[in-house]
Write an enzyme that holds these catalytic residues in place. Sequence first.
Site, PDB file in Angstrom:
ATOM      1  N   SER A   1       0.850  -1.181   0.000  1.00 40.88           N
ATOM      2  CA  SER A   1       0.000   0.000   0.000  1.00 40.88           C
ATOM      3  C   SER A   1       0.892   1.238   0.000  1.00 40.88           C
ATOM      4  O   SER A   1       1.846   1.321   0.775  1.00 40.88           O
ATOM      5  CB  SER A   1      -0.890  -0.002   1.255  1.00 40.88           C
ATOM      6  OG  SER A   1      -1.681   1.160   1.302  1.00 40.88           O
TER       7      SER A   1
ATOM      8  N   SER B   1       2.791   2.086  -2.516  1.00 41.66           N
ATOM      9  CA  SER B   1       3.963   1.870  -3.380  1.00 41.66           C
ATOM     10  C   SER B   1       3.863   2.643  -4.687  1.00 41.66           C
ATOM     11  O   SER B   1       4.880   2.921  -5.335  1.00 41.66           O
ATOM     12  CB  SER B   1       4.139   0.375  -3.678  1.00 41.66           C
ATOM     13  OG  SER B   1       3.019  -0.134  -4.381  1.00 41.66           O
TER      14      SER B   1
ATOM     15  N   SER C   1      -2.347  -7.702  -3.591  1.00 36.89           N
ATOM     16  CA  SER C   1      -2.213  -9.146  -3.874  1.00 36.89           C
ATOM     17  C   SER C   1      -0.947  -9.699  -3.231  1.00 36.89           C
ATOM     18  O   SER C   1       0.008 -10.041  -3.918  1.00 36.89           O
ATOM     19  CB  SER C   1      -2.236  -9.417  -5.380  1.00 36.89           C
ATOM     20  OG  SER C   1      -1.421  -8.550  -6.118  1.00 36.89           O
TER      21      SER C   1
END
Length: 201
Positions: free
Chosen positions: A37, A39, A109
């Site tokens: 999160s 990135s 993911s």
Amino acid sequence: MALHDENVVWHSHPVTVQQREQHHGHRGVVLWFTGLSGSGKSTVAGALEEALHKLGVSTYLLDGDNVRHGLCSDLGFSDADRKENIRRVGEVANLMVEAGLVVLTAFISPHRAERQMVRERVGEGRFIEVFVDTPLAICEARDPKGLYKKARAGELRNFTGIDSVYEAPESAEINLNGEQLVTNLVQQLLDLLRQNDIIRS
């Protein structure tokens, strides 16, 4: 529906994937953006979609937050729910690839097994794993949604990178340095798509 239900029969389409791709003027493919999160997954995916749209490429962007407002609104963040979230997105992405679209997906993911599951569903040559490699410290400093702050305070459980594992790709098709300019990252992705004859322009 049970997978083994013999009353459910697959119907082939009269228009083939190849015909749809010819109509669009490019191949159908999934670019699967993965990373922590903060990135830059959604930012880079959005910028790439904009660049592709200007080139006349038919695209669709599936964003992790957006699908949880509808398709996956019934799911939480347990390992089982995260797996189901990715399975559903993978199925939708596969349908869009069969429609001849360039599909961009921006999802944390966190588990390799789920990403591999989607790769196998879509098929080799049509799945491009894009690892947005940004150090946790940088992601936490950005914290655009304030989620890291909540996780550190114990207000948010099972948050990837803090108290839930993120398994970085071991052999992604492309690794992006998430600290670089977005324009540079988009150019790297456009170059990759051209090198693989996915787009020609």
